[in-house]
Design a protein around this motif. Sequence first.
Motif, PDB file in Angstrom:
ATOM      1  N   SER A   1       0.834  -1.202   0.000  1.00 45.05           N
ATOM      2  CA  SER A   1       0.000   0.000   0.000  1.00 45.05           C
ATOM      3  C   SER A   1       0.869   1.253   0.000  1.00 45.05           C
ATOM      4  O   SER A   1       2.062   1.204   0.295  1.00 45.05           O
ATOM      5  N   ASN A   2       0.238   2.368  -0.336  1.00 40.58           N
ATOM      6  CA  ASN A   2       0.942   3.646  -0.284  1.00 40.58           C
ATOM      7  C   ASN A   2       1.428   3.943   1.122  1.00 40.58           C
ATOM      8  O   ASN A   2       2.503   4.514   1.309  1.00 40.58           O
TER       9      ASN A   2
ATOM     10  N   TYR B   1       8.290   2.416  -6.958  1.00 41.56           N
ATOM     11  CA  TYR B   1       6.885   2.190  -6.622  1.00 41.56           C
ATOM     12  C   TYR B   1       6.038   3.430  -6.924  1.00 41.56           C
ATOM     13  O   TYR B   1       5.024   3.340  -7.614  1.00 41.56           O
TER      14      TYR B   1
ATOM     15  N   THR C   1       5.675   4.322 -10.662  1.00 44.47           N
ATOM     16  CA  THR C   1       4.752   3.486 -11.437  1.00 44.47           C
ATOM     17  C   THR C   1       3.308   3.642 -10.991  1.00 44.47           C
ATOM     18  O   THR C   1       2.400   3.471 -11.802  1.00 44.47           O
ATOM     19  N   LYS C   2       3.075   3.979  -9.729  1.00 46.69           N
ATOM     20  CA  LYS C   2       1.704   4.048  -9.212  1.00 46.69           C
ATOM     21  C   LYS C   2       1.083   5.434  -9.320  1.00 46.69           C
ATOM     22  O   LYS C   2      -0.085   5.569  -9.593  1.00 46.69           O
ATOM     23  N   ASN C   3       1.850   6.457  -9.071  1.00 50.24           N
ATOM     24  CA  ASN C   3       1.305   7.813  -8.958  1.00 50.24           C
ATOM     25  C   ASN C   3       2.086   8.751  -9.872  1.00 50.24           C
ATOM     26  O   ASN C   3       3.275   8.932  -9.696  1.00 50.24           O
TER      27      ASN C   3
END
Length: 130
Positions: free
Chosen positions: A3-4, A42, A45-47
């Motif tokens: 998770s973030n 991370y 790629t996510k945000n």
Amino acid sequence: MISNEKMLKLSFWAVALLGITLFTMFSAGAIFHLLMTITGIYFLTKNKDIKLSGSSLALIALSIISIISVPYNSAPIKYMFKTKYFIIGVLSIYPLFYLSKNYLNEKRTNLLLNLFLIFSAIASTSGLIG
């Protein structure tokens, strides 16, 4: 599932570790590089919803230029390994942004500032004594 929140905690403790090791144990500071690389990949790629500042764009441009210039150096292998510091800096943009916006409160900020202050004072004192 990662998770973030877990990645923000990892980023926080990476910066705390940097505060402890920056002035006292240089080789242990490599752990900061490793943790920031993990969290940087991370968050990259996510945000992708942040607006980069001018200094961030300059760091990205400097990283690209350093990668392009490596083959043209007299000792390309030597300089190829030095570009990792620019890449780690670029990867650190995203976790530090999200850390400052979503995780740091007054208590955590004071902890980080106190770590940097205490360990820089220890390093300065040990440098003056011995």
